[in-house]
Design an enzyme around this catalytic site. Structure first.
Site, PDB file in Angstrom:
ATOM      1  N   TRP A  92      42.157  32.830  32.064  1.00  0.00           N
ATOM      2  CA  TRP A  92      41.584  33.339  33.319  1.00  0.00           C
ATOM      3  C   TRP A  92      40.101  33.029  33.418  1.00  0.00           C
ATOM      4  O   TRP A  92      39.588  32.779  34.512  1.00  0.00           O
ATOM      5  CB  TRP A  92      41.862  34.831  33.474  1.00  0.00           C
ATOM      6  CG  TRP A  92      43.321  35.108  33.654  1.00  0.00           C
ATOM      7  CD1 TRP A  92      44.120  35.853  32.838  1.00  0.00           C
ATOM      8  CD2 TRP A  92      44.179  34.605  34.697  1.00  0.00           C
ATOM      9  NE1 TRP A  92      45.413  35.850  33.304  1.00  0.00           N
ATOM     10  CE2 TRP A  92      45.484  35.101  34.437  1.00  0.00           C
ATOM     11  CE3 TRP A  92      43.985  33.804  35.819  1.00  0.00           C
ATOM     12  CZ2 TRP A  92      46.578  34.812  35.270  1.00  0.00           C
ATOM     13  CZ3 TRP A  92      45.067  33.510  36.646  1.00  0.00           C
ATOM     14  CH2 TRP A  92      46.336  34.012  36.363  1.00  0.00           C
ATOM     15  N   ASP A 102      35.515  40.164  35.248  1.00  0.00           N
ATOM     16  CA  ASP A 102      36.908  40.240  35.698  1.00  0.00           C
ATOM     17  C   ASP A 102      37.581  41.322  34.862  1.00  0.00           C
ATOM     18  O   ASP A 102      37.766  41.151  33.659  1.00  0.00           O
ATOM     19  CB  ASP A 102      37.568  38.867  35.463  1.00  0.00           C
ATOM     20  CG  ASP A 102      39.052  38.859  35.809  1.00  0.00           C
ATOM     21  OD1 ASP A 102      39.600  39.922  36.162  1.00  0.00           O
ATOM     22  OD2 ASP A 102      39.659  37.768  35.742  1.00  0.00           O
ATOM     23  N   LYS A 159      47.890  44.603  38.010  1.00  0.00           N
ATOM     24  CA  LYS A 159      48.009  44.799  36.575  1.00  0.00           C
ATOM     25  C   LYS A 159      48.025  46.295  36.258  1.00  0.00           C
ATOM     26  O   LYS A 159      48.940  46.776  35.636  1.00  0.00           O
ATOM     27  CB  LYS A 159      46.859  44.111  35.829  1.00  0.00           C
ATOM     28  CG  LYS A 159      46.678  42.630  36.182  1.00  0.00           C
ATOM     29  CD  LYS A 159      47.815  41.761  35.676  1.00  0.00           C
ATOM     30  CE  LYS A 159      47.890  40.375  36.301  1.00  0.00           C
ATOM     31  NZ  LYS A 159      46.741  39.531  36.163  1.00  0.00           N
TER      32      LYS A 159
HETATM   33  C1  LIG Z   1      46.305  38.154  36.622  1.00  0.00           C
HETATM   34  C2  LIG Z   1      44.879  37.885  36.385  1.00  0.00           C
HETATM   35  C3  LIG Z   1      44.106  37.124  37.281  1.00  0.00           C
HETATM   36  C4  LIG Z   1      44.694  36.438  38.482  1.00  0.00           C
HETATM   37  O1  LIG Z   1      45.076  37.331  39.443  1.00  0.00           O
HETATM   38  P1  LIG Z   1      45.798  36.852  40.784  1.00  0.00           P
HETATM   39  O2  LIG Z   1      45.826  38.132  41.551  1.00  0.00           O
HETATM   40  O3  LIG Z   1      47.137  36.338  40.420  1.00  0.00           O
HETATM   41  O4  LIG Z   1      44.951  35.829  41.415  1.00  0.00           O
HETATM   42  C5  LIG Z   1      42.764  36.973  37.026  1.00  0.00           C
HETATM   43  N1  LIG Z   1      42.195  37.515  35.937  1.00  0.00           N
HETATM   44  C6  LIG Z   1      42.907  38.252  35.053  1.00  0.00           C
HETATM   45  C7  LIG Z   1      42.218  38.833  33.869  1.00  0.00           C
HETATM   46  C8  LIG Z   1      44.265  38.451  35.243  1.00  0.00           C
HETATM   47  O5  LIG Z   1      44.965  39.170  34.359  1.00  0.00           O
END
Ligand SMILES: *Cc1c(COP(=O)(O)O)cnc(C)c1O
Length: 361
Positions: free
Chosen positions: A101, A171, A195
């Site tokens: 990511w 993030d 998540k």
């Molecule tokens: C799942 C995830 C993403 C991507 O998210 P999307 O909503 O599918 O764009 C980005 N960063 C992390 C840490 C993730 O777990």
């Protein structure tokens, strides 16, 4: 209700209480005669839902008033572009590469400027968090970017890098609201909801007010400007109304559990059950280094792809679903987000013990 234990990395398990409450309100939201899904985003009822969600989030995370909270769309992945478009004033930024990511975020940022990867754990298949002791932060960097919890490789930051006068951007998609966070240490935090806090379709952005302005890269579309969304209280266009409603309920659920300190304690207990077993058994082993282990995503392997596949198959048949690792990592991964009950982790470990006894040669 016979439910499986869902160990999916995302979209992922949600608190059963939240789903039940939503089910009760599905056809008639509190006497409105309609579902939240059917409501105008400009209606009084929905505005109250959104305001309440934001208020609860602010309380639970202790978000200071000079930070804005935005409910946006486009997932975590759209933030990979929105962040440089809005923050890369000098067209340079520092990134720490700790997994897929952050790598995607790096590639996206390269579309807009110079990206310095100031630390990386790619050499060991992202099984650790790089040493933060002697980072060389670039003088011209507009911000420093980290991925706080690595969903795929199961590592997390236990401390955050010192960035001097540079803004830290994080993030937190896969560990948002899993433990207390000092928001003031960050310029921007974002998290895709699917998540740990809700259904897919919502991304929460917490951004320091002074970082919101019209000084964005030329060509930045209206929808990708934080200022547009901040000025319009996330109602510039139709927001993901139902998702915000569910997130609001999850925020309340976390508050009722005792907030983020309590969440962290529960998450540590839950993760310890699984890690203690991984460290003491003879068949499975965890793939992330101990000191950087995630409380949310636990990747593990047997060492044999065949046996991994057998485990995943038999686990599914026994009611433990979505245990395969990410397609780029292989092996297994148990995502044990806030909403995964303690019994789910205990039951998984019991199942693993049984599998170990049957398959250990
Ligand atoms: C799942 C995830 C993403 C991507 O998210 P999307 O909503 O599918 O764009 C980005 N960063 C992390 C840490 C993730 O777990």
């Amino acid at each position: 209700m016979a439910k499986v234990y869902n160990f999916s990395a995302g979209p992922a398990v949600l608190p059963e209480e939240v789903l039940r409450e939503a089910a009760e309100e599905m056809l008639d939201y509190r006497g409105s005669g309609m579902s939240v899904m059917e409501m105008s985003h400009r209606s009084k009822a929905f505005k109250e839902i959104a305001a309440e969600a934001e208020k609860t989030l602010r309380e639970v995370m202790n978000i200071p008033n000079h930070y804005k909270v935005l409910f946006l769309q486009g997932g975590g992945s759209q933030q990979f572009a929105m962040i440089p478009m809005n923050l890369m004033k000098n067209r340079a930024a520092d990134y720490i590469n700790t997994g897929q990511w952050s790598k995607k975020a790096i590639e996206e940022a390269k579309l807009f400027g110079k990206v310095n990867v100031i630390a990386s754990s790619e050499d060991e298949n992202y099984s650790y968090i790089p040493d933060l002791g002697n980072l060389s932060i670039s003088q011209d960097a507009d911000y420093v970017y980290i991925c706080h919890n690595n969903t795929i490789y199961g590592t997390k930051y236990t401390e955050i890098p010192g960035t001097g006068d540079k803004i830290l951007v994080a993030d937190m998609s896969s560990d948002f609201m899993s433990e207390p966070v000092d928001v003031t240490k960050y310029g921007l935090i974002f998290a895709g909801a699917q998540k740990n806090i809700g259904p897919a379709g919502v991304v929460v952005v917490i951004i320091r007010g002074d970082l919101i302005n019209n000084n964005v890269l030329p060509g930045t579309p209206t929808m990708l400007r934080y200022k547009v969304h901040a000025d319009n209280h996330s109602l510039y266009n139709t927001p993901p109304t139902y998702g915000i409603y569910i997130c609001g309920k999850v925020f309340k659920w976390i508050a009722a559990k005792g907030g983020l300190r309590a969440m962290k304690k529960i998450n540590e207990e839950k993760a310890a059950i699984l890690y203690d077993y991984l460290d003491s058994n003879l068949l499975f082993r965890g793939t992330a280094v101990k000191k950087d282990r995630s409380l949310m995503n636990v990747p593990f392997v047997t060492g044999s792809e065949e046996l991994d596949a057998k485990f995943i198959r038999e686990a599914k048949a026994a009611g433990f679903d979505n245990l395969s690792g990410h397609n780029t990592a292989g092996g297994m991964r148990a995502s044990i987000y806030n909403a995964m009950p303690m019994e789910g982790v205990k039951a998984l470990v019991e199942f693993m013990e049984k599998f170990e006894a049957e398959n250990l040669k």
